[in-house]
Design an enzyme around this catalytic site. Structure first.
Site, PDB file in Angstrom:
ATOM      1  N   TYR A 111      22.536  52.099  50.138  1.00 45.42           N
ATOM      2  CA  TYR A 111      21.047  52.170  50.634  1.00 45.42           C
ATOM      3  C   TYR A 111      20.853  51.090  51.666  1.00 45.42           C
ATOM      4  O   TYR A 111      19.887  50.887  52.166  1.00 45.42           O
ATOM      5  CB  TYR A 111      20.244  52.287  49.478  1.00 45.42           C
ATOM      6  CG  TYR A 111      20.511  53.437  48.781  1.00 45.42           C
ATOM      7  CD1 TYR A 111      21.061  54.552  48.804  1.00 45.42           C
ATOM      8  CD2 TYR A 111      19.881  53.401  47.490  1.00 45.42           C
ATOM      9  CE1 TYR A 111      21.354  55.529  48.394  1.00 45.42           C
ATOM     10  CE2 TYR A 111      20.028  54.305  46.380  1.00 45.42           C
ATOM     11  CZ  TYR A 111      20.754  55.541  46.777  1.00 45.42           C
ATOM     12  OH  TYR A 111      20.840  56.486  45.937  1.00 45.42           O
ATOM     13  N   ASN A 121      18.340  66.231  44.996  1.00 47.58           N
ATOM     14  CA  ASN A 121      18.406  65.423  45.524  1.00 47.58           C
ATOM     15  C   ASN A 121      18.683  65.871  47.169  1.00 47.58           C
ATOM     16  O   ASN A 121      18.940  67.098  47.163  1.00 47.58           O
ATOM     17  CB  ASN A 121      19.520  64.239  45.227  1.00 47.58           C
ATOM     18  CG  ASN A 121      18.903  63.453  44.154  1.00 47.58           C
ATOM     19  OD1 ASN A 121      17.922  62.845  43.975  1.00 47.58           O
ATOM     20  ND2 ASN A 121      19.862  63.185  43.270  1.00 47.58           N
ATOM     21  N   CYS A 181      13.234  62.009  38.301  1.00 42.54           N
ATOM     22  CA  CYS A 181      14.477  61.071  38.466  1.00 42.54           C
ATOM     23  C   CYS A 181      14.614  60.386  37.114  1.00 42.54           C
ATOM     24  O   CYS A 181      13.503  59.887  36.481  1.00 42.54           O
ATOM     25  CB  CYS A 181      14.677  60.312  39.661  1.00 42.54           C
ATOM     26  SG  CYS A 181      16.096  59.452  39.587  1.00 42.54           S
ATOM     27  N   HIS A 182      15.850  60.014  36.434  1.00 45.83           N
ATOM     28  CA  HIS A 182      16.148  59.433  35.377  1.00 45.83           C
ATOM     29  C   HIS A 182      16.391  57.872  35.525  1.00 45.83           C
ATOM     30  O   HIS A 182      16.785  57.234  34.783  1.00 45.83           O
ATOM     31  CB  HIS A 182      17.121  59.990  34.457  1.00 45.83           C
ATOM     32  CG  HIS A 182      18.165  60.572  35.346  1.00 45.83           C
ATOM     33  ND1 HIS A 182      18.629  61.746  34.951  1.00 45.83           N
ATOM     34  CD2 HIS A 182      19.153  59.941  35.840  1.00 45.83           C
ATOM     35  CE1 HIS A 182      19.644  61.901  35.670  1.00 45.83           C
ATOM     36  NE2 HIS A 182      20.202  60.624  36.155  1.00 45.83           N
TER      37      HIS A 182
END
Length: 499
Positions: A256, A149, A170-171
């Site tokens: 975010y 990241n 990504c998971h």
């Protein structure tokens, strides 16, 4: 089959050991070459010893090439896993603690907001150096599988400026998929999804079971779920207001966007402290520090535990091994990958790194056209994409004005701070992280002069709305199983109970 796979940042026990298990569970890969490299000699030694023990006990003859020389590890590699954290936990502490003094309360700080932007400044410079080494010594047309990241920013830099074929993995999609199946009391394999957006802001735009569309029933299902109704308040509120569920956890998503962490007295209304990822201030930093300390302390006991079993039934859900399997064997794999947009999602910028469905076989990686995202979802993504673009260009060029503009445009930073506060915070972050930011040498010199000569805007001794103390080794010894699980998991929030 014989080819070489290299791991950069291999001292990351959570990712390296699990990814290697997944890879060597493929029967055709029993004689591949494996190389580990890291800048931390002790971590590299421990992870190599543990993984080599796993290999030996599974009856394979592979001998890990373990080296501090990155180019040696990359030499002739066909596939490269990047699991690096540039600046380590020392820089990560600055990412969390300095913005806190300005009221920017982050749970994770590795993707967007102040922490994610600075993480990108450190990471992009080093990833471009890694790309140069790959171009020089690895196989022509090798594939860089980036797990580091900030996912979108690093993948963006590598694809635009690094000259290396890169895919970001990504998971997050898998985690939300499990939750959606859970709220409907279904098996995950029986719920078909299409997810599209950008990393950590990917939206489940289609959810079907036996051909029946379930998206319209999702809000009620989450609101009535005994656990998620408490642990996923931000995600549920976003689902309520935008109509679609987002991939990332409550803590991730809350930082975010501008609405859930801007007033300290209201943050606790949106989170709980049952698990760090539900929204704890600096939660990811805490569990990373605890995991590192525990691995170093408890390593001798790890060597006494049963080895990982390289069986198909033990494979995890990380995409990396399945992509390599598909490319090498032709078996088709479907997943969600981070790639340059082009015209896949038609109402976000073409140069952005999107996360969308993809298919892999011997012919390569293909991403079908998604079309338009729902308008509100696209608007959320586009706000983040602007920050990402500014951050990438700032990191590549060392342009401090672009860096400061990225902070200005960041949804959470902008909701909390005034422009003068942002300018001073950027100065503080640049100075604290000087050794990882060579591209900002001139800017840092000038920031130091301002820091000592100009009247400073007062900051706070704010510890955050929901900060927990980092456990000592003695405290972790009281629950060794929990401590070991935290240290070994790549997804440190795979279980997310409420308080």
């Amino acid at each position: 089959m014989s080819f070489k796979v290299a791991f950069i940042g291999a001292g990351s026990i959570g990712f390296t050991r699990g990814l290697l298990r997944d890879l060597l569970a493929v029967s055709e890969f029993s004689s591949i070459e494996v190389a580990f490299t890291d800048i931390d000699a002790r971590n590299l030694e421990m992870v190599t010893e543990l993984c080599q023990r796993d290999i030996n006990e599974n009856g394979l003859s592979i001998q890990i090439q373990s080296t501090l020389d990155r180019r040696e590890a990359l030499n002739d590699a066909r596939y490269i896993f990047s699991v690096v954290r540039i600046g380590g936990l020392e820089a990560f502490e600055h990412d969390i603690n300095i913005p806190l003094a300005y009221g920017v309360d982050q749970c994770v700080g590795d993707t967007l907001s102040a922490g994610g932007i600075m993480y990108g400044q450190r990471g992009i410079q080093e990833m471009l150096e890694i790309c140069k080494d790959i171009r020089d010594v690895s196989e022509t047309d090798c594939l860089l599988l980036n797990y580091a990241n900030p996912m979108a920013m690093l993948t963006w830099a590598c694809t635009k400026y690094g000259g290396v074929k890169t895919i970001g993995l990504c998971h997050g999609v898998q985690g939300g998929h499990r939750q959606i199946a859970d709220v409907f009391n279904l098996e995950q394999k029986d719920v078909d999804i299409i997810c599209a957006g950008i990393n950590h802001q990917t939206w489940y735009i289609q959810i079907k079971h036996n051909g029946k569309e379930l998206t319209g029933e999702l809000l009620e299902a989450f609101e009535n779920h005994p656990e998620y109704s408490k642990t996923e308040k931000v995600r549920i509120d976003m689902l309520r207001r935008f109509g679609y569920y987002s991939t990332e956890s409550n803590g991730h998503l809350s930082e975010y966007v501008p609405w859930y962490r801007k007033r300290p007295e209201e943050i606790l209304d949106w989170i709980d402290l049952g698990t760090w990822i539900n929204g704890e201030t600096g939660g990811y930093l805490r569990v990373c520090i605890e995991g590192r300390n525990w691995f170093v302390e408890d390593f001798p006991n790890w060597m006494k535990e049963p080895a990982f079993s390289y069986k198909e039934s033990e494979r995890g859900q990380e995409h990396g091994s399945y992509i390599i399997e598909a490319l090498e064997t032709g078996r088709v794999y479907r997943g969600h990958f981070n790639v340059p947009n082009g015209n896949v999602i038609t109402n976000v910028p073409t140069d952005a790194i999107i996360e969308a469905p993809g298919y892999v076989d011997r012919n390569g990686i293909s991403t079908p056209v998604v079309g338009d995202l729902p308008l509100g979802c696209a608007a959320v993504c586009n706000a983040s994409i602007s920050v990402q673009r500014l951050s990438v260009e700032a990191a590549v060029s060392g342009d401090e004005q672009l860096l400061r503009q990225a902070f200005m445009m960041d949804p959470l930073v902008g909701a909390v701070c005034t422009p003068p506060e942002i300018w001073q915070m950027v100065d503080d972050l640049l100075i604290a992280q000087e050794r990882w930011l060579p591209q900002y040498a001139k800017s840092i010199h000038e920031a130091k002069q301002r820091q000592t000569s100009e009247t400073r805007i007062p900051t706070n001794t704010y510890e955050g709305a929901a900060r927990l103390k980092t456990k000592t080794l003695d405290e972790m010894k009281k629950n060794r199983e929990e401590a070991s699980k935290n240290a070994r998991e790549a997804d440190k929030a795979i279980e997310r109970p409420s308080l």
